[in-house]
Design an enzyme around this catalytic site. Sequence first.
Site, PDB file in Angstrom:
ATOM      1  N   PRO A   2       0.828  -1.221   0.000  1.00  0.00           N
ATOM      2  CA  PRO A   2       0.000   0.000   0.000  1.00  0.00           C
ATOM      3  C   PRO A   2       0.861   1.270   0.000  1.00  0.00           C
ATOM      4  O   PRO A   2       1.699   1.455   0.867  1.00  0.00           O
ATOM      5  CB  PRO A   2      -0.803  -0.099   1.305  1.00  0.00           C
ATOM      6  N   GLU A   3       0.643   2.103  -1.013  1.00  0.00           N
ATOM      7  CA  GLU A   3       1.295   3.410  -1.068  1.00  0.00           C
ATOM      8  C   GLU A   3       0.224   4.455  -0.752  1.00  0.00           C
ATOM      9  O   GLU A   3      -0.860   4.118  -0.285  1.00  0.00           O
ATOM     10  CB  GLU A   3       1.935   3.603  -2.453  1.00  0.00           C
TER      11      GLU A   3
END
Length: 274
Positions: A2-3
């Site tokens: 997850p960014e």
Amino acid sequence: MPELPEVETMVRDVRPALLGQRFLDVRLSHSDVLRGVTRPRLIKALTGATVRDVTRRAKHGVIHLDQHRFVLQPGMTGNLLIYHRPLEAAESRYAVLRARLGSGAEFVFRDIRRIGTLLLLDQRGWEAYDRALGPEPLDPGLTVQRFTEGLQSSSSAIKKVLMDQRRIVGVGNIYANEALFAAGIDPSKPARKVSLDGYARLFRETRRILQAAIDSEGTTFRDYRTGTGQPGNFQLELQVYERQGERCRRCGTRLSATHDIDARITVFCHRCQK
Ligand SMILES: [Zn+2]
């Protein structure tokens, strides 16, 4: 992993169900995710506490309580989820933290590989945490000048510098690959050799791509799910990431791939990116 867009999506999804609610019954399956806080202290601080806000900083979710900020760092496979029904067995298997809310809903931090971390910070701890991070790329007040100054002082490869959370936050491997392609910059180019025009393009494209990815609720290849358990859709719009060996959508050249820049995969077009 997850960014910024994925964490932003999860935060937006869980926020309405958490706002103003109290954590009634808090359970933690493993203590190895805790940093700087013990299991008894975390459970004591959360139980009965009221959620005042839920925000994102960098690639982390932040739950604001009266006395503390509870920071959830999803790492590789962490998910923030809300359930309005009892969890099924498969769903509870990787639920590291479960907290029943006053409304009857359940907040879950799920993490298959358990590389994510949980922090409980007081005001001073929060200030130190916040100070160690660079500016938010989608902050409307962030200027191209400040963005450029933050990156161009390094002689490391521009891709590594763009992913350095002390210089600018939120960009990881997927969006660094995409932003550098969109800006026409060779990912291995030393940051100090990127032109001012190049930084102007990189600033614009990084913001455009992160915003577009939020609009598509993030990129799902394997484990990432939104806060309601759905996959994101931005994988359909990627121009280079996971497309090594395929044709560049701009010029038709076969996209190249290397692990030499930062040990992660870098995919780029040697014709379009200089
Ligand atoms: Zn090309």
